[in-house]
Write a protein that holds these residues in place. Structure first.
Motif, PDB file in Angstrom:
ATOM      1  N   VAL A  51      61.370  57.866  73.282  1.00  0.00           N
ATOM      2  CA  VAL A  51      60.960  58.365  71.975  1.00  0.00           C
ATOM      3  C   VAL A  51      59.835  59.363  72.161  1.00  0.00           C
ATOM      4  CG1 VAL A  51      59.981  57.731  69.736  1.00  0.00           C
ATOM      5  CG2 VAL A  51      61.568  56.176  70.890  1.00  0.00           C
ATOM      6  N   ASP A  52      59.978  60.514  71.527  1.00  0.00           N
ATOM      7  CA  ASP A  52      58.922  61.526  71.526  1.00  0.00           C
ATOM      8  C   ASP A  52      58.087  61.300  70.272  1.00  0.00           C
ATOM      9  OD1 ASP A  52      57.349  63.747  72.052  1.00  0.00           O
ATOM     10  OD2 ASP A  52      58.745  65.141  71.085  1.00  0.00           O
ATOM     11  N   ALA A  53      56.847  60.824  70.474  1.00  0.00           N
ATOM     12  CA  ALA A  53      55.976  60.520  69.338  1.00  0.00           C
ATOM     13  C   ALA A  53      54.527  60.504  69.793  1.00  0.00           C
ATOM     14  CB  ALA A  53      56.341  59.166  68.739  1.00  0.00           C
ATOM     15  N   ASP A  54      53.651  60.706  68.845  1.00  0.00           N
ATOM     16  CA  ASP A  54      52.219  60.569  69.086  1.00  0.00           C
ATOM     17  C   ASP A  54      51.951  59.121  69.507  1.00  0.00           C
ATOM     18  OD1 ASP A  54      49.437  59.726  68.183  1.00  0.00           O
ATOM     19  OD2 ASP A  54      49.325  61.893  67.844  1.00  0.00           O
ATOM     20  N   MET A 105      54.563  63.354  72.974  1.00  0.00           N
ATOM     21  CA  MET A 105      54.547  62.616  74.213  1.00  0.00           C
ATOM     22  C   MET A 105      55.744  61.659  74.235  1.00  0.00           C
ATOM     23  SD  MET A 105      51.466  60.218  75.526  1.00  0.00           S
ATOM     24  CE  MET A 105      51.333  59.942  77.244  1.00  0.00           C
ATOM     25  N   ASN A 106      56.416  61.570  75.378  1.00  0.00           N
ATOM     26  CA  ASN A 106      57.561  60.672  75.522  1.00  0.00           C
ATOM     27  C   ASN A 106      57.118  59.264  75.886  1.00  0.00           C
ATOM     28  OD1 ASN A 106      59.632  62.403  74.879  1.00  0.00           O
ATOM     29  ND2 ASN A 106      59.857  63.151  76.960  1.00  0.00           N
ATOM     30  N   HIS A 107      57.746  58.285  75.229  1.00  0.00           N
ATOM     31  CA  HIS A 107      57.474  56.868  75.479  1.00  0.00           C
ATOM     32  C   HIS A 107      58.797  56.191  75.763  1.00  0.00           C
ATOM     33  CE1 HIS A 107      53.437  57.228  73.684  1.00  0.00           C
ATOM     34  NE2 HIS A 107      54.031  58.071  72.852  1.00  0.00           N
ATOM     35  N   LYS A 108      58.838  55.391  76.842  1.00  0.00           N
ATOM     36  CA  LYS A 108      60.027  54.587  77.133  1.00  0.00           C
ATOM     37  C   LYS A 108      59.796  53.207  76.529  1.00  0.00           C
ATOM     38  CE  LYS A 108      61.882  56.600  81.322  1.00  0.00           C
ATOM     39  NZ  LYS A 108      63.188  57.041  80.935  1.00  0.00           N
ATOM     40  N   LEU A 109      60.739  52.801  75.703  1.00  0.00           N
ATOM     41  CA  LEU A 109      60.655  51.509  75.035  1.00  0.00           C
ATOM     42  C   LEU A 109      61.890  50.679  75.353  1.00  0.00           C
ATOM     43  CD1 LEU A 109      59.608  52.627  71.437  1.00  0.00           C
ATOM     44  CD2 LEU A 109      58.116  51.805  73.257  1.00  0.00           C
ATOM     45  N   ASN A 110      61.708  49.379  75.485  1.00  0.00           N
ATOM     46  CA  ASN A 110      62.821  48.455  75.589  1.00  0.00           C
ATOM     47  C   ASN A 110      63.006  47.866  74.191  1.00  0.00           C
ATOM     48  OD1 ASN A 110      64.411  46.144  75.779  1.00  0.00           O
ATOM     49  ND2 ASN A 110      63.740  45.694  77.853  1.00  0.00           N
ATOM     50  N   VAL A 111      63.980  48.394  73.457  1.00  0.00           N
ATOM     51  CA  VAL A 111      64.227  47.968  72.084  1.00  0.00           C
ATOM     52  C   VAL A 111      65.564  47.250  72.032  1.00  0.00           C
ATOM     53  CG1 VAL A 111      64.468  48.721  69.685  1.00  0.00           C
ATOM     54  CG2 VAL A 111      62.954  49.973  71.231  1.00  0.00           C
ATOM     55  N   PRO A 121      50.614  50.468  67.352  1.00  0.00           N
ATOM     56  CA  PRO A 121      51.003  51.807  67.802  1.00  0.00           C
ATOM     57  C   PRO A 121      52.092  51.754  68.869  1.00  0.00           C
ATOM     58  CG  PRO A 121      48.919  51.187  68.781  1.00  0.00           C
ATOM     59  CD  PRO A 121      49.289  50.082  67.827  1.00  0.00           C
ATOM     60  N   ILE A 122      52.870  52.808  68.944  1.00  0.00           N
ATOM     61  CA  ILE A 122      53.937  52.892  69.939  1.00  0.00           C
ATOM     62  C   ILE A 122      53.380  52.714  71.347  1.00  0.00           C
ATOM     63  CG2 ILE A 122      53.874  55.417  70.052  1.00  0.00           C
ATOM     64  CD1 ILE A 122      56.902  55.346  70.588  1.00  0.00           C
ATOM     65  N   SER A 123      52.172  53.179  71.583  1.00  0.00           N
ATOM     66  CA  SER A 123      51.581  53.058  72.921  1.00  0.00           C
ATOM     67  C   SER A 123      51.408  51.598  73.334  1.00  0.00           C
ATOM     68  CB  SER A 123      50.237  53.787  72.970  1.00  0.00           C
ATOM     69  OG  SER A 123      49.347  53.251  72.017  1.00  0.00           O
TER      70      SER A 123
END
Length: 158
Positions: free
Chosen positions: A14-17, A1-7, A62-64
């Motif tokens: 990022v494609d991650a669980d 699953m793709n996640h958009k992060l402000n890093v 978690p990334i979520s």
């Protein structure tokens, strides 16, 4: 699953669980290796990062939980654009805090978050610094230098 992060001020996809800890996203997916793995149970503080300015343990976040939030790592502080982070890093060097250095990224991130929470001009006591830094462990025992560096950084920011 793709996640958009402000890093560190940049939008990253990022494609991650969704349950993948931020620690592994940062280190393995984004090659930001300043954040360290220590215990994996949020007990040592080596993996401390900022989520919307709050110090959090990346090993159990978690990334979520980061989606839609501003994530800051020690790499951003080292880049020098954060005034408080720069003061902390300068004080760290002046007090020769690091020995083995493994915990230092987490210590610096915790100290920066602490100082940002203080009212402008407030000079923290030893007890306030000790309480703020108590969740970050140092195998080398440089706690007195850590305390002195945090107090010096607060003085420099006043």
């Amino acid at each position: 699953m793709n996640h958009k992060l402000n890093v560190n001020g940049q939008t990253r996809t990022v494609d991650a669980d969704p349950a993948m800890p931020l620690l592994w996203v940062l280190r393995d997916k984004l090659s930001l290796t300043g954040t360290k793995f220590g215990c994996g149970a949020a007990l040592c503080g080596a993996c401390t990062v900022h989520l919307d300015g709050q110090a959090v343990r990346a090993c159990v976040t978690p990334i979520s939980a980061a989606a839609g939030h501003r994530l800051t790592t020690v790499e951003d502080l080292a880049a020098g654009s954060d005034r408080v982070g720069r003061a902390v890093l300068d004080a760290w060097v002046a007090h020769d805090v690091a020995q083995c250095g493994y915990c230092q990224a987490g210590q610096v991130m915790a100290a920066t978050a602490f100082l940002k929470r203080l009212p402008r001009g407030h000079r923290p006591s030893d007890a306030e610094v000790d309480a703020a830094m108590s969740g970050n462990l140092c195998r080398c025992g440089t706690y007195t230098r850590i305390r002195a560096a945090v107090i010096d950084a607060a003085r420099a920011l006043a």
